[in-house]
Design an enzyme around this catalytic site. Structure first.
Site, short mmCIF file in Angstrom:
data_model
loop_
_atom_site.label_atom_id
_atom_site.label_comp_id
_atom_site.label_asym_id
_atom_site.label_seq_id
_atom_site.Cartn_x
_atom_site.Cartn_y
_atom_site.Cartn_z
N TRP A 108 39.24 39.34 37.74
CA TRP A 108 39.05 40.71 38.21
C TRP A 108 39.98 41.68 37.51
O TRP A 108 39.58 42.81 37.17
CB TRP A 108 39.22 40.79 39.73
CG TRP A 108 38.15 40.03 40.47
CD1 TRP A 108 38.32 38.93 41.24
CD2 TRP A 108 36.73 40.29 40.46
NE1 TRP A 108 37.11 38.49 41.73
CE2 TRP A 108 36.12 39.31 41.26
CE3 TRP A 108 35.93 41.26 39.84
CZ2 TRP A 108 34.73 39.27 41.47
CZ3 TRP A 108 34.54 41.22 40.05
CH2 TRP A 108 33.97 40.23 40.86
N ASP A 178 44.36 46.44 43.14
CA ASP A 178 43.11 45.90 43.67
C ASP A 178 43.49 44.85 44.70
O ASP A 178 43.98 43.78 44.35
CB ASP A 178 42.29 45.28 42.52
CG ASP A 178 41.02 44.60 43.01
OD1 ASP A 178 40.77 44.59 44.23
OD2 ASP A 178 40.27 44.07 42.15
N LYS A 202 35.50 41.18 51.92
CA LYS A 202 36.33 39.99 52.04
C LYS A 202 37.10 39.99 53.36
O LYS A 202 37.07 39.02 54.09
CB LYS A 202 37.28 39.89 50.87
CG LYS A 202 36.65 39.24 49.64
CD LYS A 202 36.33 39.91 48.51
CE LYS A 202 35.50 39.29 47.45
NZ LYS A 202 35.61 40.08 46.23
C1 LIG Z 1 35.33 40.55 45.01
C2 LIG Z 1 36.34 41.23 44.21
C3 LIG Z 1 36.03 42.32 43.37
C4 LIG Z 1 34.62 42.83 43.21
O1 LIG Z 1 34.25 43.55 44.32
P1 LIG Z 1 32.87 44.36 44.39
O2 LIG Z 1 33.03 45.09 45.68
O3 LIG Z 1 31.77 43.34 44.38
O4 LIG Z 1 32.79 45.25 43.22
C5 LIG Z 1 37.04 42.93 42.70
N1 LIG Z 1 38.31 42.50 42.80
C6 LIG Z 1 38.66 41.45 43.58
C7 LIG Z 1 40.08 41.03 43.65
C8 LIG Z 1 37.69 40.79 44.30
O5 LIG Z 1 38.02 39.75 45.08
#
Ligand SMILES: *Cc1c(COP(=O)(O)O)cnc(C)c1O
Length: 366
Positions: A108, A178, A202
């Site tokens: 990511w 993030d 999540k």
């Molecule tokens: C799942 C995830 C993403 C992607 O998220 P989307 O909402 O599908 O764009 C980005 N960063 C991390 C750390 C993730 O776990």
């Protein structure tokens, strides 16, 4: 359609969209056709209605209270997932002569850096790709730029199962994080962050809504001329209501925040998450049959990644686990093996069930 009962629920180890608290689902179910006595569903009312205004205000307050957010932070509910933030962050904060530092700790963060490079100069301050992202870079390794607009980190690496247990020291440069796969799983020192973002699916709610927490002074960096929807200033001024937001998603986030608060807040959440993760890591460390992917100091409390002696055994493990109502354990293809995602809403009993299953599987196949 048949009616599901709570006793039919299985243990869901999916990385995301992921398990939600049963109480939240039941509350949403009980209100689905008639929200709070208004005779309409949350999905049928205007995002400008009083009923929805109350919900979005409460969802914001829920996040504010849990994280103890100072006044100078804004809370936004946007769309496009965490992935759109990979673009919005650099578009709002980077320019030809203002670069950003990115620390690469997994798939990511690489994706985030890729989008930033399209916008402006990016300095890769460190990478843990060597050894397939099983560790978090040490402070001494970081080649940080004092003039950078921000330092981007991925606080929890969902795919590889590593986590920054403590933020890097970045001096006066704000951290942009993030935190998709750990937001609201523990208390953090918010002041270190200029911006925190996370897709809700999540730890917070359903997919389709992204929480962005942004410090007010970051808005000064935003250049004029951005597309309206991509300009953080517009989203702040309009309190996430420039266009129609994901009303249902925001409603669920509100309920999830209430659920966390009723459990005792982030300190309690963190204690529970640490205890759950420890059960699982202890089981992995107990014998050589199971091997953790992440280095010990880098281990994630949210996503536990591990290998078995062979790929055949890993396949068999996932298959038999699914049959035993332990679902979603197959690891991401870039790491292989198994991954148990044990977010806030994942119950301790489910971790205990997995540990028993692991012992039994090793006894039969070890
Ligand atoms: C799942 C995830 C993403 C992607 O998220 P989307 O909402 O599908 O764009 C980005 N960063 C991390 C750390 C993730 O776990």
């Amino acid at each position: 359609m048949t009616t599901a009962t709570t006793t039919e629920r299985i243990y869901n180890f999916s990385a995301g969209p992921a398990v939600l608290p049963l109480q939240v689902l039941e509350k949403a179910q009980s209100e689905l056709t008639n929200l709070n006595g208004i005779g309409m569903s949350i999905m049928e009312i205007s995002h400008r209605s009083k009923a929805f205004e109350e919900i979005i205000a409460r969802a914001e307050k829920g996040i504010r209270d849990l994280l103890n957010l100072p006044e100078n932070y804004h809370v936004l509910f946007l769309q496009g997932g965490a992935s759109l933030q990979f673009s919005m962050v650099p578009m709002n904060f980077l320019s030809k002569d203002r670069s950003a530092d990115y620390i690469l700790t997994g798939t990511w963060s690489k994706k985030a850096a890729k989008e930033a490079k399209r916008v402006g100069p990016v300095n890769i301050a460190a990478t843990a790709e060597d050894g397939n992202f099983k560790r978090i870079p040490r402070q001494e390794e970081l080649k940080l730029d004092e003039q950078a607009a921000y330092v981007h980190i991925t606080t929890n690496n969902t795919i590889h199962g590593t986590q920054w247990r403590k933020e890097p020291e970045t001096g006066n440069v704000p951290i942009v994080a993030d935190s998709s796969s750990e937001i609201l799983s523990r208390a953090i020192d918010v002041q270190k962050y200029g911006l925190i973002y996370g897709g809700a699916q999540k730890n917070l709610g359903p997919s389709g809504v992204t929480v962005v927490i942004i410090r007010d002074d970051m808005l000064k960096l935003v250049p004029d001329g951005l597309h309206t929807m991509l300009d953080y200033r517009v989203q702040v001024e309009n309190k996430s209501l420039y266009n129609t937001p994901n009303t249902f998603g925001i409603y669920i986030i509100d309920l999830v925040c209430q659920w966390i608060r009723d459990k005792g807040g982030l300190a309690q959440m963190e204690r529970e998450n640490e205890a759950k993760a420890k059960l699982l890591y202890d089981a992995i460390d107990a014998t050589d049959f199971y091997q953790g992917h992440a280095e010990r100091e880098a281990r994630s409390l949210m996503n536990v990644t591990f290998r078995l002696p062979s790929e055949d055994l890993e396949k068999q493990f996932a298959k038999e686990a699914t049959a035993a109502q332990l679902d979603g354990l197959k690891g991401h293809r870039s790491v292989g093996g198994l991954r148990a995602s044990i977010y806030n809403a994942f119950p301790r009993e489910g971790v205990e069930a997995l540990v028993s299953f692991m012992k039994e599987f090793e006894r039969k196949n070890g």
